[in-house]
Every structure is written in structure tokens, then in C-alpha cells.
Design a protein around this motif. Structure first.
Motif, PDB file in Angstrom:
ATOM      1  N   ASP A 539       0.852  -1.188   0.000  1.00  0.00           N
ATOM      2  CA  ASP A 539       0.000   0.000   0.000  1.00  0.00           C
ATOM      3  C   ASP A 539       0.888   1.239   0.000  1.00  0.00           C
ATOM      4  OD1 ASP A 539      -2.802  -0.999   0.187  1.00  0.00           O
ATOM      5  OD2 ASP A 539      -1.991  -1.981   1.962  1.00  0.00           O
ATOM      6  N   LEU A 540       1.002   1.833  -1.161  1.00  0.00           N
ATOM      7  CA  LEU A 540       1.877   2.987  -1.340  1.00  0.00           C
ATOM      8  C   LEU A 540       1.020   4.251  -1.369  1.00  0.00           C
ATOM      9  CD1 LEU A 540       4.906   3.676  -1.849  1.00  0.00           C
ATOM     10  CD2 LEU A 540       4.352   3.700  -4.283  1.00  0.00           C
ATOM     11  N   TYR A 541       1.177   5.088  -0.358  1.00  0.00           N
ATOM     12  CA  TYR A 541       0.480   6.376  -0.302  1.00  0.00           C
ATOM     13  C   TYR A 541       1.480   7.472  -0.659  1.00  0.00           C
ATOM     14  CZ  TYR A 541      -3.477   4.136   2.060  1.00  0.00           C
ATOM     15  OH  TYR A 541      -4.545   3.345   2.369  1.00  0.00           O
ATOM     16  N   PHE A 542       1.039   8.402  -1.487  1.00  0.00           N
ATOM     17  CA  PHE A 542       1.935   9.491  -1.873  1.00  0.00           C
ATOM     18  C   PHE A 542       1.105  10.718  -2.238  1.00  0.00           C
ATOM     19  CE2 PHE A 542       0.976   6.984  -5.604  1.00  0.00           C
ATOM     20  CZ  PHE A 542       0.749   7.906  -6.622  1.00  0.00           C
ATOM     21  N   THR A 543       1.723  11.884  -2.057  1.00  0.00           N
ATOM     22  CA  THR A 543       1.092  13.131  -2.480  1.00  0.00           C
ATOM     23  C   THR A 543       1.474  13.437  -3.914  1.00  0.00           C
ATOM     24  OG1 THR A 543       2.955  14.391  -1.588  1.00  0.00           O
ATOM     25  CG2 THR A 543       1.005  14.139  -0.173  1.00  0.00           C
ATOM     26  N   MET A 544       0.580  14.076  -4.623  1.00  0.00           N
ATOM     27  CA  MET A 544       0.901  14.619  -5.948  1.00  0.00           C
ATOM     28  C   MET A 544       0.276  16.006  -6.044  1.00  0.00           C
ATOM     29  SD  MET A 544      -1.612  12.843  -8.771  1.00  0.00           S
ATOM     30  CE  MET A 544      -3.322  13.402  -8.902  1.00  0.00           C
ATOM     31  N   SER A 545       0.822  16.819  -6.922  1.00  0.00           N
ATOM     32  CA  SER A 545       0.336  18.179  -7.125  1.00  0.00           C
ATOM     33  C   SER A 545      -0.258  18.301  -8.513  1.00  0.00           C
ATOM     34  CB  SER A 545       1.473  19.184  -6.969  1.00  0.00           C
ATOM     35  OG  SER A 545       2.099  19.053  -5.712  1.00  0.00           O
ATOM     36  N   ALA A 546      -1.227  19.204  -8.654  1.00  0.00           N
ATOM     37  CA  ALA A 546      -1.818  19.499  -9.957  1.00  0.00           C
ATOM     38  C   ALA A 546      -1.644  20.988 -10.222  1.00  0.00           C
ATOM     39  CB  ALA A 546      -3.293  19.107  -9.992  1.00  0.00           C
ATOM     40  N   TRP A 547      -1.011  21.309 -11.355  1.00  0.00           N
ATOM     41  CA  TRP A 547      -0.698  22.707 -11.642  1.00  0.00           C
ATOM     42  C   TRP A 547      -1.950  23.523 -11.898  1.00  0.00           C
ATOM     43  CZ3 TRP A 547       2.757  26.151 -10.883  1.00  0.00           C
ATOM     44  CH2 TRP A 547       2.826  27.298 -11.661  1.00  0.00           C
ATOM     45  N   ASN A 548      -2.981  22.925 -12.530  1.00  0.00           N
ATOM     46  CA  ASN A 548      -4.156  23.727 -12.881  1.00  0.00           C
ATOM     47  C   ASN A 548      -4.919  24.183 -11.644  1.00  0.00           C
ATOM     48  OD1 ASN A 548      -4.878  21.018 -12.500  1.00  0.00           O
ATOM     49  ND2 ASN A 548      -6.752  21.252 -13.681  1.00  0.00           N
ATOM     50  N   SER A 549      -5.069  23.312 -10.650  1.00  0.00           N
ATOM     51  CA  SER A 549      -5.726  23.726  -9.398  1.00  0.00           C
ATOM     52  C   SER A 549      -4.724  24.219  -8.371  1.00  0.00           C
ATOM     53  CB  SER A 549      -6.525  22.563  -8.810  1.00  0.00           C
ATOM     54  OG  SER A 549      -5.675  21.495  -8.427  1.00  0.00           O
ATOM     55  N   TYR A 550      -3.438  23.989  -8.619  1.00  0.00           N
ATOM     56  CA  TYR A 550      -2.346  24.340  -7.719  1.00  0.00           C
ATOM     57  C   TYR A 550      -2.670  23.976  -6.271  1.00  0.00           C
ATOM     58  CZ  TYR A 550       1.927  26.462  -6.136  1.00  0.00           C
ATOM     59  OH  TYR A 550       3.170  26.640  -5.580  1.00  0.00           O
ATOM     60  N   ASN A 551      -2.879  22.667  -6.055  1.00  0.00           N
ATOM     61  CA  ASN A 551      -3.080  22.123  -4.728  1.00  0.00           C
ATOM     62  C   ASN A 551      -2.586  20.687  -4.683  1.00  0.00           C
ATOM     63  OD1 ASN A 551      -4.309  23.769  -2.457  1.00  0.00           O
ATOM     64  ND2 ASN A 551      -5.573  24.452  -4.176  1.00  0.00           N
ATOM     65  N   VAL A 552      -2.661  20.073  -3.502  1.00  0.00           N
ATOM     66  CA  VAL A 552      -2.030  18.789  -3.241  1.00  0.00           C
ATOM     67  C   VAL A 552      -3.100  17.738  -2.963  1.00  0.00           C
ATOM     68  CG1 VAL A 552      -0.425  17.555  -1.713  1.00  0.00           C
ATOM     69  CG2 VAL A 552       0.025  19.941  -2.342  1.00  0.00           C
ATOM     70  N   TYR A 553      -2.854  16.518  -3.455  1.00  0.00           N
ATOM     71  CA  TYR A 553      -3.782  15.408  -3.297  1.00  0.00           C
ATOM     72  C   TYR A 553      -3.035  14.195  -2.752  1.00  0.00           C
ATOM     73  CZ  TYR A 553      -6.349  18.428  -6.482  1.00  0.00           C
ATOM     74  OH  TYR A 553      -6.953  19.518  -7.053  1.00  0.00           O
ATOM     75  N   LEU A 554      -3.726  13.370  -1.955  1.00  0.00           N
ATOM     76  CA  LEU A 554      -3.154  12.103  -1.494  1.00  0.00           C
ATOM     77  C   LEU A 554      -3.656  10.990  -2.390  1.00  0.00           C
ATOM     78  CD1 LEU A 554      -1.439  10.629   0.705  1.00  0.00           C
ATOM     79  CD2 LEU A 554      -3.618  10.119   1.838  1.00  0.00           C
ATOM     80  N   MET A 555      -2.715  10.200  -2.912  1.00  0.00           N
ATOM     81  CA  MET A 555      -3.026   9.074  -3.781  1.00  0.00           C
ATOM     82  C   MET A 555      -2.680   7.761  -3.072  1.00  0.00           C
ATOM     83  SD  MET A 555      -4.056  10.859  -6.360  1.00  0.00           S
ATOM     84  CE  MET A 555      -4.242   9.640  -7.664  1.00  0.00           C
ATOM     85  N   HIS A 556      -3.389   6.697  -3.441  1.00  0.00           N
ATOM     86  CA  HIS A 556      -3.141   5.365  -2.890  1.00  0.00           C
ATOM     87  C   HIS A 556      -2.948   4.398  -4.040  1.00  0.00           C
ATOM     88  CE1 HIS A 556      -4.858   1.569  -0.696  1.00  0.00           C
ATOM     89  NE2 HIS A 556      -3.531   1.540  -0.790  1.00  0.00           N
ATOM     90  N   ALA A 557      -1.739   3.872  -4.176  1.00  0.00           N
ATOM     91  CA  ALA A 557      -1.441   2.853  -5.179  1.00  0.00           C
ATOM     92  C   ALA A 557      -1.350   1.504  -4.480  1.00  0.00           C
ATOM     93  CB  ALA A 557      -0.135   3.170  -5.897  1.00  0.00           C
ATOM     94  N   THR A 558      -2.161   0.550  -4.906  1.00  0.00           N
ATOM     95  CA  THR A 558      -2.084  -0.821  -4.400  1.00  0.00           C
ATOM     96  C   THR A 558      -1.229  -1.616  -5.372  1.00  0.00           C
ATOM     97  OG1 THR A 558      -4.296  -0.632  -3.454  1.00  0.00           O
ATOM     98  CG2 THR A 558      -3.394  -2.843  -3.685  1.00  0.00           C
ATOM     99  N   LEU A 559      -0.192  -2.250  -4.853  1.00  0.00           N
ATOM    100  CA  LEU A 559       0.755  -2.993  -5.683  1.00  0.00           C
ATOM    101  C   LEU A 559       0.526  -4.489  -5.538  1.00  0.00           C
ATOM    102  CD1 LEU A 559       3.950  -0.930  -4.801  1.00  0.00           C
ATOM    103  CD2 LEU A 559       2.425  -0.613  -6.756  1.00  0.00           C
ATOM    104  N   LYS A 560       0.681  -5.204  -6.648  1.00  0.00           N
ATOM    105  CA  LYS A 560       0.561  -6.660  -6.605  1.00  0.00           C
ATOM    106  C   LYS A 560       1.808  -7.246  -5.975  1.00  0.00           C
ATOM    107  CE  LYS A 560      -2.363  -6.926 -10.694  1.00  0.00           C
ATOM    108  NZ  LYS A 560      -2.522  -7.458 -12.064  1.00  0.00           N
TER     109      LYS A 560
END
Length: 560
Positions: A539-560
Motif C-alpha cells: 500500500d503505497l500512499y503518496f502526495t501529488m500536485s496538480a498545476w491547474n488547481s495548484y493544490n495537493v492530493y493524497l493518492m493510494h497505489a495498491t501494488l501486486k
């Protein structure tokens, strides 16, 4: 340190010819995949409209947008106009004013500072732009107009708008067939700051120079490759910052727009979250703001929630006044000198926090994802991350623009701190160095990985660091994952249009091939990618940014 660019007349003419040639080339085919279905704008628990970083189809209930305006058949040639700016050196000292923040209201939807912020109206939905996601991670707020486009500033009485040079009229030629009309040429005046250092400011507190601690060379062959990871699913967990976010950072801490979200465990049970250029009251999307929108070059928050399925929840920010996040690393905010200071990674050793940062001289007007730095450096905090001091000695100057360790990601493990680094911008390769954990602020103790050997820091050796992976990278995040006994690396891969993951048994590799996590065709204008320290190998959690909204989001990648 960079100065203003000079651009001779001949170069301007050549630039105009190049622009004209580009205009005559056929357009490249679109590569974006199918858009996500349209959905009504979502809201947080307080009824505030969130930003949506996904590329979606238009609202079927709305009339189609008007067709784009016809091209004006004008070639714009930018003409820099020097603006002399005196810069006191040294500059003012870091402002470490801090307050003990009052507890937030029991009602999460209550406004903690109604006398300061009372605008709770929904902000407009942001349409995701097409094209390259590699926009600069922060603004270039100066007198040159829109930092993203390099557009000319409005005309004034003193600086009238330049007139377009009319093109010759085409005649019909033989056979009555009209010849194509030649484009008009317009020279756009672009103010260009020319910084002139002058004596002034407050001298910094002197820092004792560390004793030389050159380490002998040591072999460091690459390890056998580990099985590559495979993405099972990807989920956007929550919007971390801005209007409509879970944390309501605009109302609580005057953080309306920001990016990055670099995380490390600052103490047991607590995670520090460092942000880049931060804007407050008066800022409106899209993209980063300007100097009159409560601009701070950086800020830092703290989080303690363990259940990341509920999102990244922020407890508080370091604050210099009520409901106002403080700038923790000062910057001069002068274009072509030091426009901003951006955190790039953080870690803790014992009771001390460390933060790597880049001093940005200027952002590129013409090449998305490119900027020029003065140096990459280290700062430390002995009060839990509330106030910070830049090290005078642990810094990597960007001499002649060749510095290999300008955008750094550092991670401690097993008695060492490993430093991964790229040149300024998102187009360089990843180099590697290491230092003993008790010598982090002593640059002479660093060793660079060169041809399967840890080589001591002697002269220009850092420029020879062997790339640990092929290809280029932007905004590294690296950590050792105890659950798998492997290293994890996330970065923006412009060639693959994705935020990707690599893994390895040792920091020097062998690193696996990139595993795409976030497709930037699905999330346009996305960049960053910083791993939450409480992630696991699955369970890989990471933040990413979006230039158009210029804010930060938390993403969750589930790996096999």
C-alpha cells in the motif's frame, strides 16, 4: 548566481524565424486517452466545492463551448527590457516569529478566524488543461506579467504597447490563385530584472566550519535486481490543501494554493509535511499566484492520523500569526537573483529535523519543467520543525549551471544518509551520494557513487556521479521500506507521461524498470509524487500536485 539574460538583435531575428518555422509545421497528433465521465462537482463535509484533478468530459447539460478564436496570424517576438533592481547583500535574516496556535473549533466546519477569513463561497470548477504536465512547480511573480506564458505586461503611459509591423500584402500571382498571406510580426516588450548587489542587510550568525572528514574510497557494486512491482489499482484518497479540501487549509491557515507535500516521520506518531510556494487570501485558481496574494515560498504542517484510507489529515501548521502558516525558509523573491526557496525532501535523526531545499534563481519562460537554481542546500531544526536554519557549509552551488545535486532527495538508513540528486529542472539524470549519519552537515564527509565506488568529495568529483538509472527525472522521493527490505523511488517521468515507481535492494541499484503509477493524460498538469513514510510495500500512499488547481492530493497505489 544568475544574472539577467542578454539577447542581441540578431538572436531576436533568429528567434522570430524559429517561431515562424514552428508555426508552419504540422500539428502533432493528440496522445491523451479517453476522458473520464463527467460528474457533478463533489464537496467536502462542510459543503465546500472541491477541485477535480481528473481530465473529464464536459457537462452534457451545458451548451457546447464556443469555437476557439481564429489565429491572428501574428508572430510575437519577445524583446527583453532591462529593469535594474538593487539587491542588498546580505539580505534580511529569517523571520522566526511563531505563535502557539489555539486549538481548532470542535465543529470542523466552523471558521476559526471569522475576523480574518469569511469568504466561504464555492470556487469555480477548474477545467484540466491539455498538454505537457511539466509546468514549473511555482510562480515567477515579478513585473513581467503572466509567469507561465511570458506575456507582455499591460501598456502604460510610460511604456506604450508595441505596434505590430504590418506584413506585405500578397498579390494574386499567375493563374488567379492567391498567395498565402504572410504573418504579422509584433515585438512584445518583456521586463527583465537585472539584479545589482549592493551592501546592506543583516549579516547571518556565523556557523563554525566543520573539520575535514574525507572518507576513503569504498567499493559499492550494484545488487541483483529485485522483482519489479506491478500496479493493481490507483485511488485518489483526498484533496489535502485548498478550498474544499478535507483540511480546509484556506480557512484554518490561509493556505489557498500550494504544492508538493513532502513527508517524513518527524517523531513517533507524527509526520511533517512541507509545501512549496504557498498563497493565501486573494489567490484564485488556476496555477500559482503572484506576490500580492499572501505569497510564502514554503510552509510546513504536521499530521498524526494513522488511517490513511481516510486521507491525509493535517493537525496544524507552523504559524507566525493567527490562522496563518509561516514561511519557514526565507527567500529574496527577486527574479534572476533568488525568486524562491523550495523544499525538496526531509528526514529526522535523533531529535533534529533536516530539510533539503533548492534556491531558485528564475523559472524558464519558454520551456515547461525547466528552472535555474543558485544551489541545493540543507537546513536543520531543533524545535520539531517549527523554525529552521540554513547551513552555511552543507550546500552544493550550481557553478556554470552544471550542479548535479540541485534537486535533492535524502533518506537515512543503517548509519548513513543517502542523497539522490538531479540538476535544476526535470531533464537531468539521478546521481547518488552518501554521508555518515553524524556528519550530515559536513560536506567534506560526503562520498559520491562513481563507477561502483564510493568516492570522497574531492574537487569536482560530485559532477562525475554515475547515473543510478537511465533516463531523466523530476522531483525525487526516495525511502527505504522496512516491510520489504527494499528501496522505493518515485519521480515524474516526462518521457512516459507518468509518475513512476522503481525499487531496488540497494540505493545504488540495480533499480527496476519504471512502473507507471499516475498517467498524466488522466491527471493533466500533475507533478511531484512524495511517499508517505507510513506506506508499505503493498500500500503505497503518496502526495501529488496538480498545476491547474495548484493544490495537493493524497493518492493510494495498491501494488501486486
Amino acid at each position: 548566481m544568475r544574472t539577467a539574460r542578454s539577447r542581441p538583435t540578431a538572436a531576436l531575428a533568429l528567434s522570430g524565424a524559429a517561431v515562424l518555422a514552428v508555426m508552419l509545421l504540422p500539428a502533432a497528433p493528440a496522445t491523451a486517452g479517453p476522458l473520464a465521465p463527467w460528474v457533478p462537482p463533489s464537496m467536502n463535509d462542510c459543503g465546500e466545492t472541491r477541485f477535480d484533478p481528473l481530465a473529464r468530459e464536459p457537462d452534457p447539460n451545458q451548451p457546447p463551448p464556443p469555437p476557439p478564436p481564429a489565429p491572428d496570424n501574428t508572430v510575437h517576438i519577445q524583446v527583453p527590457v532591462p529593469q535594474i533592481t538593487q539587491v542588498p547583500v546580505p539580505g534580511p535574516r529569517q523571520d522566526n516569529t511563531r505563535i502557539d496556535p489555539t486549538p481548532l473549533p470542535a465543529d470542523p466546519c466552523a471558521n476559526p478566524c471569522p475576523d480574518l477569513r469569511n469568504d466561504q463561497s464555492p470556487k469555480p470548477e477548474i477545467a484540466a488543461p491539455e498538454g505537457d504536465p511539466a509546468d514549473p512547480p511555482g510562480p515567477a511573480p515579478d513585473s513581467s506579467g503572466d509567469p507561465g506564458t511570458g506575456a507582455a505586461p499591460p501598456a502604460t503611459e510610460d511604456t506604450p504597447a508595441p505596434e505590430a509591423t504590418p506584413a506585405p500584402q500578397a498579390d494574386s500571382g499567375s493563374g488567379g490563385l492567391p498567395l498565402p498571406q504572410l504573418p504579422k510580426v509584433q515585438f512584445d516588450q518583456i521586463p527583465e530584472t537585472v539584479p545589482i548587489p549592493v551592501p546592506g542587510g543583516d549579516p547571518p550568525q556565523p556557523q563554525p566550519q566543520p573539520a575535514p572528514a574525507v572518507q576513503p574510497p569504498a567499493p559499492a557494486p550494484v545488487a541483483a535486481p529485485v522483482p519489479p512491482g506491478e500496479l493493481d489499482s490507483l485511488e485518489l484518497v483526498n484533496q489535502v490543501t485548498g478550498h474544499g479540501s478535507t483540511n480546509r487549509t484556506d480557512m484554518r491557515w490561509s493556505v489557498d494554493g500550494t504544492d508538493l507535500g513532502i513527508m517524513w516521520e518527524s517523531k513517533p506518531g507524527q509526520v511533517a509535511v512541507a509545501f512549496g510556494d504557498t498563497f493565501g487570501k486573494g489567490w484564485e485558481p488556476p496555477a500559482a499566484g503572484t506576490g500580492d496574494q499572501d505569497w510564502r515560498s514554503n510552509s510546513i504542517a504536521f499530521s498524526s492520523n494513522r488511517d490513511l484510507t481516510q486521507g491525509l489529515k493535517l493537525d496544524t501548521f507552523a504559524q507566525n500569526s493567527r490562522c496563518h502558516a509561516a514561511e519557514i525558509l526565507s527567500s529574496r523573491k527577486i527574479d534572476n537573483f533568488e525568486i524562491t526557496t523550495i523544499p525538496t525532501s526531509g528526514f529526522a535523526l535523533g531529535g533534529r529535523q533536516y530539510l533539503t531545499y533548492m534556491s531558485v534563481a528564475r523559472w524558464s519562460r519558454h520551456k515547461p519543467g525547466m528552472w535555474w537554481t543558485n544551489l541545493g542546500g540543507l537546513a536543520w531544526s531543533d524545535d520539531g520543525g517549527n523554525t529552521w536554519t540554513k547551513s552555511e557549509w552543507a550546500r552544493w552551488d550550481n557553478l556554470f549551471g552544471l550542479g548535479r545535486f540541485q534537486v535533492m532527495g535524502m533518506a537515512p538508513h543503517d548509519g548513513y544518509v543517502y542523497m539522490f540528486g538531479t540538476p535544476n529542472g526535470r531533464f537531468g539524470t539521478i546521481g547518488l551520494a552518501r554521508v555518515a549519519s553524524d556528519q550530515v552537515l559536513n560536506k567534506s564527509a560526503y562520498q559520491y557513487w562513481i563507477d561502483n565506488t564510493w568516492v570522497p568529495a574531492l574537487g569536482p568529483d560530485e559532477l562525475l556521479a554515475t547515473p543510478v538509472v537511465s533516463g531523466t527525472a523530476g522531483e525525487l522521493s526516495v525511502r527505504y521500506d522496512a516491510s520489504t527490505g527494499q528501496w522505493q523511488m518515485i519521480y515524474l517521468d516526462l518521457d512516459r507521461h507518468a509518475i513512476v515507481l522503481r525499487t531496488a535492494a540497494e540505493p545504488q541499484g540495480t533499480w527496476t524498470d519504471p512502473v507507471p503509477l499516475v498517467d498524466t493524460d488522466d491527471y493533466p498538469s500533475t507533478y511531484g509524487g512524495y511517499i508517505h513514510p507510513w506506506s508499505t510495500g503493498k500500500d503505497l500512499y503518496f502526495t501529488m500536485s496538480a498545476w491547474n488547481s495548484y493544490n495537493v492530493y493524497l493518492m493510494h497505489a495498491t501494488l501486486k
